[in-house]
Motif scaffolding. Structure first.
Motif, PDB file in Angstrom:
ATOM      1  N   TYR A 211       0.818  -1.204   0.000  1.00 42.14           N
ATOM      2  CA  TYR A 211       0.000   0.000   0.000  1.00 42.14           C
ATOM      3  C   TYR A 211       0.857   1.262   0.000  1.00 42.14           C
ATOM      4  O   TYR A 211       0.582   2.223  -0.736  1.00 42.14           O
ATOM      5  CB  TYR A 211      -0.936  -0.001   1.206  1.00 42.14           C
ATOM      6  CG  TYR A 211      -2.150  -0.861   1.027  1.00 42.14           C
ATOM      7  CD1 TYR A 211      -3.029  -0.661  -0.032  1.00 42.14           C
ATOM      8  CD2 TYR A 211      -2.441  -1.878   1.927  1.00 42.14           C
ATOM      9  CE1 TYR A 211      -4.146  -1.454  -0.203  1.00 42.14           C
ATOM     10  CE2 TYR A 211      -3.565  -2.680   1.765  1.00 42.14           C
ATOM     11  CZ  TYR A 211      -4.408  -2.458   0.705  1.00 42.14           C
ATOM     12  OH  TYR A 211      -5.517  -3.240   0.535  1.00 42.14           O
ATOM     13  N   GLY A 212       1.881   1.273   0.841  1.00 44.21           N
ATOM     14  CA  GLY A 212       2.712   2.466   0.921  1.00 44.21           C
ATOM     15  C   GLY A 212       3.440   2.774  -0.376  1.00 44.21           C
ATOM     16  O   GLY A 212       3.470   3.922  -0.839  1.00 44.21           O
ATOM     17  N   THR A 263      -8.007   7.581  -2.851  1.00 43.56           N
ATOM     18  CA  THR A 263      -7.229   6.355  -3.008  1.00 43.56           C
ATOM     19  C   THR A 263      -5.770   6.572  -2.634  1.00 43.56           C
ATOM     20  O   THR A 263      -5.170   5.773  -1.900  1.00 43.56           O
ATOM     21  CB  THR A 263      -7.336   5.854  -4.459  1.00 43.56           C
ATOM     22  OG1 THR A 263      -8.707   5.588  -4.776  1.00 43.56           O
ATOM     23  CG2 THR A 263      -6.511   4.598  -4.660  1.00 43.56           C
ATOM     24  N   VAL A 264      -5.187   7.650  -3.133  1.00 41.63           N
ATOM     25  CA  VAL A 264      -3.790   7.950  -2.805  1.00 41.63           C
ATOM     26  C   VAL A 264      -3.628   8.193  -1.309  1.00 41.63           C
ATOM     27  O   VAL A 264      -2.669   7.717  -0.674  1.00 41.63           O
ATOM     28  CB  VAL A 264      -3.306   9.164  -3.615  1.00 41.63           C
ATOM     29  CG1 VAL A 264      -1.892   9.551  -3.210  1.00 41.63           C
ATOM     30  CG2 VAL A 264      -3.370   8.866  -5.105  1.00 41.63           C
ATOM     31  N   LEU A 265      -4.573   8.930  -0.718  1.00 42.29           N
ATOM     32  CA  LEU A 265      -4.491   9.216   0.713  1.00 42.29           C
ATOM     33  C   LEU A 265      -4.584   7.940   1.542  1.00 42.29           C
ATOM     34  O   LEU A 265      -3.831   7.757   2.509  1.00 42.29           O
ATOM     35  CB  LEU A 265      -5.605  10.187   1.103  1.00 42.29           C
ATOM     36  CG  LEU A 265      -5.701  10.555   2.588  1.00 42.29           C
ATOM     37  CD1 LEU A 265      -4.418  11.254   3.031  1.00 42.29           C
ATOM     38  CD2 LEU A 265      -6.917  11.438   2.852  1.00 42.29           C
ATOM     39  N   LEU A 266      -5.483   7.045   1.189  1.00 43.25           N
ATOM     40  CA  LEU A 266      -5.638   5.797   1.940  1.00 43.25           C
ATOM     41  C   LEU A 266      -4.393   4.929   1.841  1.00 43.25           C
ATOM     42  O   LEU A 266      -3.938   4.361   2.844  1.00 43.25           O
ATOM     43  CB  LEU A 266      -6.850   5.025   1.417  1.00 43.25           C
ATOM     44  CG  LEU A 266      -8.235   5.605   1.716  1.00 43.25           C
ATOM     45  CD1 LEU A 266      -9.305   4.762   1.054  1.00 43.25           C
ATOM     46  CD2 LEU A 266      -8.471   5.695   3.208  1.00 43.25           C
ATOM     47  N   GLN A 267      -3.820   4.831   0.668  1.00 38.32           N
ATOM     48  CA  GLN A 267      -2.662   3.970   0.501  1.00 38.32           C
ATOM     49  C   GLN A 267      -1.432   4.517   1.208  1.00 38.32           C
ATOM     50  O   GLN A 267      -0.662   3.756   1.802  1.00 38.32           O
ATOM     51  CB  GLN A 267      -2.376   3.779  -0.986  1.00 38.32           C
ATOM     52  CG  GLN A 267      -3.436   2.957  -1.701  1.00 38.32           C
ATOM     53  CD  GLN A 267      -3.129   2.765  -3.170  1.00 38.32           C
ATOM     54  OE1 GLN A 267      -2.312   3.478  -3.750  1.00 38.32           O
ATOM     55  NE2 GLN A 267      -3.789   1.795  -3.790  1.00 38.32           N
ATOM     56  N   VAL A 268      -1.244   5.821   1.156  1.00 34.28           N
ATOM     57  CA  VAL A 268      -0.080   6.401   1.832  1.00 34.28           C
ATOM     58  C   VAL A 268      -0.243   6.354   3.347  1.00 34.28           C
ATOM     59  O   VAL A 268       0.710   6.072   4.090  1.00 34.28           O
ATOM     60  CB  VAL A 268       0.146   7.844   1.349  1.00 34.28           C
ATOM     61  CG1 VAL A 268       1.254   8.519   2.147  1.00 34.28           C
ATOM     62  CG2 VAL A 268       0.495   7.858  -0.134  1.00 34.28           C
ATOM     63  N   ALA A 269      -1.458   6.607   3.835  1.00 35.90           N
ATOM     64  CA  ALA A 269      -1.684   6.669   5.277  1.00 35.90           C
ATOM     65  C   ALA A 269      -1.912   5.300   5.907  1.00 35.90           C
ATOM     66  O   ALA A 269      -1.935   5.200   7.146  1.00 35.90           O
ATOM     67  CB  ALA A 269      -2.896   7.558   5.566  1.00 35.90           C
ATOM     68  N   PHE A 270      -2.074   4.259   5.111  1.00 40.14           N
ATOM     69  CA  PHE A 270      -2.432   2.952   5.666  1.00 40.14           C
ATOM     70  C   PHE A 270      -1.429   2.451   6.712  1.00 40.14           C
ATOM     71  O   PHE A 270      -1.840   2.019   7.795  1.00 40.14           O
ATOM     72  CB  PHE A 270      -2.573   1.929   4.530  1.00 40.14           C
ATOM     73  CG  PHE A 270      -2.941   0.552   5.009  1.00 40.14           C
ATOM     74  CD1 PHE A 270      -4.244   0.246   5.355  1.00 40.14           C
ATOM     75  CD2 PHE A 270      -1.980  -0.440   5.118  1.00 40.14           C
ATOM     76  CE1 PHE A 270      -4.586  -1.018   5.800  1.00 40.14           C
ATOM     77  CE2 PHE A 270      -2.311  -1.704   5.566  1.00 40.14           C
ATOM     78  CZ  PHE A 270      -3.625  -1.995   5.903  1.00 40.14           C
TER      79      PHE A 270
END
Length: 369
Positions: A211-212, A263-270
């Motif tokens: 994800y990151g 989507t970008v926010l969720l993947q970076v913050a996961f």
């Protein structure tokens, strides 16, 4: 005095982590979900490609076994499918792969079958290396990681057999032998817990890395920055299982931009929300994202592999009631079914004469007056 007591909290934290790592296996229900999910997903995948098995992995494939062996000499890969060019051998391997995936899903002798399942996935992946996607890669990684976990201790045939064998037995072993057996058992349980917990940690780290890295890679793209990435994706003919649905979704430019940024926010913050209360909303939104990928882009294998991988972050206190509820529902459904009528012969019972004092109160009760 203050400088001597300062390292105490750090030592307590380290001791707590070591105890958590060595005391007992964690996330047993989560690893059971991964075992069932990946075994069933790969079984469905093999059944889905059954009519095309020869063109993809068999001797009749454009990527011939000889070409695959030449590539293996360069890359170091190997596959049981290239040991022979016989069609009969390939059919036997394919049938064995189906059986292995089914047994892995059911959890039958999971320690041995998990190794076979990893060999099957690696062999099929290597045989058609140019026809795979991200879903195949993730299933291969998870199949290897699950070998080191105790994924058969819950919701499996192994667990059912262990419950049936859990009966106290009279020990006839000498006290010194009993002490040695107890020490070996403790060592075995500790070693199993350490290997299992390390496997779970590696699986969680793998998902966080996926994800990151995906989020950071999207940040570098100009199309994700201006919110037009999903619009271009929906207009690619290669990823249009239902063109009409893709065209309808592509007309909502503002909504697609919002979904892209989210989507970008969720993947970076996961990786940073796993130890907070935001973990469950983020997992729910990621579930919706993967369902959208499966429907709009036609990548069900990749979406299914990612959805199953996310289950490693669900605690046992969340998964255990689901299993109890499903078991209770199955029992209720089974209780509603009418039992078949069975004719049984009456068992002869010898008649015994009742004593007079036992009969008289009954007669008085029938005629109180």
């Amino acid at each position: 005095m203050a400088t001597e007591q300062a390292p105490a909290p750090a030592l307590d934290r380290i001791n707590g982590l070591l105890a958590l790592l060595t005391r007992r296996p964690v996330s047993l229900y989560a690893t059971a979900v991964l075992r069932i999910g990946y075994g069933l997903l790969y079984l469905v995948f093999l059944l889905r490609e059954f009519p095309h098995r020869d063109e993809i992995w068999g001797p009749g494939s454009p990527w011939t076994p000889d070409m695959a062996r030449q590539l293996f000499d360069q890359t170091g890969w190997s596959s049981i499918l290239t040991l022979s060019d016989s069609r009969l051998y390939f059919e036997i391997c394919y049938a064995a792969a189906l059986v292995t995936a089914a047994l892995f899903t059911l959890g039958w002798h999971t320690r041995a079958v998990s190794v076979l399942f990893a060999v099957v996935v690696a062999s099929f992946h290597a045989r058609a290396i140019f026809m795979t996607d991200g879903g195949d890669n993730l299933i291969l990684l998870m199949a290897v990681y699950l070998v080191f976990t105790a994924c058969g201790r819950r919701w499996s045939l192994d667990a059912r057999r262990a419950r049936r064998r859990a009966t106290p037995a009279i020990s006839t072993v000498k006290p010194e032998d009993e002490w040695l057996r107890h020490q070996l058992q403790c060592f075995r349980e500790t070693l199993t817990a350490v290997i299992h917990n390390c496997g779970v940690l590696v699986i969680a780290a793998q998902v966080c890395f996926l994800y990151g890295s995906a989020g950071l890679y999207k940040v570098q793209g100009a199309s994700w920055g201006n919110g037009t990435a999903l619009h271009y994706v929906l207009n690619l003919q290669l990823f249009q299982p239902w063109p009409g649905l893709s065209h309808i979704a592509a007309d909502h430019a503002v909504l697609l931009a919002v979904v892209g940024y989210l989507t970008v926010l969720l993947q970076v913050a996961f990786p940073f929300v796993l130890f907070s209360r935001l973990k469950y909303p983020v997992l729910a939104m990621l579930l919706g994202m993967h369902l959208g990928i499966a429907v709009f882009m036609g990548l069900p294998l990749f979406s299914g592999a990612m959805i199953i991988a996310d289950a490693v972050f669900l605690p046992d206190r969340f998964l255990r009631p689901l299993g109890h509820g499903a078991r209770r529902a199955v029992r209720q459904m089974g209780g509603r079914r009418p039992e078949p009528y069975q004719v049984t012969e009456p068992t002869p019972v010898p008649q015994q004469a009742a004593p007079p004092q036992a009969v008289r109160p009954a007669r008085r009760a029938q005629h109180p007056q």
